[in-house]
Scaffold this active site. Sequence first.
Site: not given
Ligand code: T4K
Length: 367
Positions: A189
């Site tokens: 975020k």
């Molecule tokens: N409501 C809405 C509308 C939301 O979009 C979200 C979360 C929530 C509620 C809930 O909030 P949280 O409980 O998560 O605080 C991601 C996120 O995990 C999620 O927070 C987010 N929305 C959602 C839209 O996207 P993924 O599975 O696509 O994320 P991930 O881990 O594949 O990360 C995407 C890219 O970011 C990676 O390819 C590389 C980069 N990255 C990721 C992480 C975790 C980093 O560089 N470092 C990191 O530590 O879900």
Amino acid sequence: MNKFEKPIYVTMPTLAPLHEVDAYMERIWASGIMTHNGPLVQQFEKDFSAWSGVDKTVAVCNGTLAIQLAIRALGLPKGGEIITTPFTFIATLSSILYEGYKPVFVDIDSDTLDIDPKKIEAAITDRTVAILPVHVFGNPCDVEVIDDIAAKHGVKVIYDAAHAVGVKVNGKSVLSYGDVSATSFHATKLLNTSEGGGIIARDPSVDERLRELRFFGYNKEKDVACVGTNAKMTEVNAAIGLANLKYMDAILADRREKYGLYKAILSGCPSLSFQKIAPSCNCSYFPVMFEDEATLLRVDSALKAANVYARRYFWPSVNKYRSICADAEGCPISEDIASRILCLPLYRTLAGDEVRMIADNVKEVIG
Ligand code: T4K
């Protein structure tokens, strides 16, 4: 096709210089206070509230629990219906179900990608207890209209503001609308605490209840006031957040600039369309809509071959998750857009030249 040597992800966390985080970490090490509403969490709540322009924020351990606690703190009749959008991340839907409510989907506006306010009233029944819209990709919902509809029907409004830090509507923080707003400080975020969330309540008694809910139900007198949980933010997370918060104005300006750059290059392609954003949108994502899913898949796989990892936010439309909402209503606009929308990489350390190269790759594939 421009190939990248290192992988380019959809986003990367914004990280303050390490020595600035360390200065806060030294305070944790010196005091030994790591959690339980310590001084850094209190300072983060205060500083985030001041920067956002809200009275108070309740810091919690993630954005999903922020939504769950927001729903719970309002004391809504159990089992009621909550009107929400189908075009969102799974956490919005799962929070409603986890708290024991029935989601009722209202389709989105095909331009703004937010819930269509014109369709909300038709979905209100005598079982409706709340409306839970999402400020999709930081583009604010029509908050005044939605708040008016809710007031007219005597139901609550909970905004999923996970994407919406730094957004103002009519000169006021978007987080100050509705009964409660829940935001996320996840690593992906605009403002990150690694994992984290924040809740902003209009009514001070709801703010108080949120503080009890996140701390096992204990009230200020250390008596158990309600069934609570453990949703505290730690001092380490607050330290990261405090260090990052100082860069928020620069981060917002940088996003707007890169969003503008993508848009300037891609606007020339008549087959592409874009979210219609309000001037105050924080430009936290760069979504682009293709003519159809086949084109999206072609672009996505060409980008992957070039080492670029765009993401299908949000696919599928969450009303299609039959395992958890078998009898959900169809939402043709959301389902159509979800099938052909892709978020391109956008983050602070992404160089302007890299934005140009990615946009040129997209153009090359679609011809
Ligand atoms: N409501 C809405 C509308 C939301 O979009 C979200 C979360 C929530 C509620 C809930 O909030 P949280 O409980 O998560 O605080 C991601 C996120 O995990 C999620 O927070 C987010 N929305 C959602 C839209 O996207 P993924 O599975 O696509 O994320 P991930 O881990 O594949 O990360 C995407 C890219 O970011 C990676 O390819 C590389 C980069 N990255 C990721 C992480 C975790 C980093 O560089 N470092 C990191 O530590 O879900």
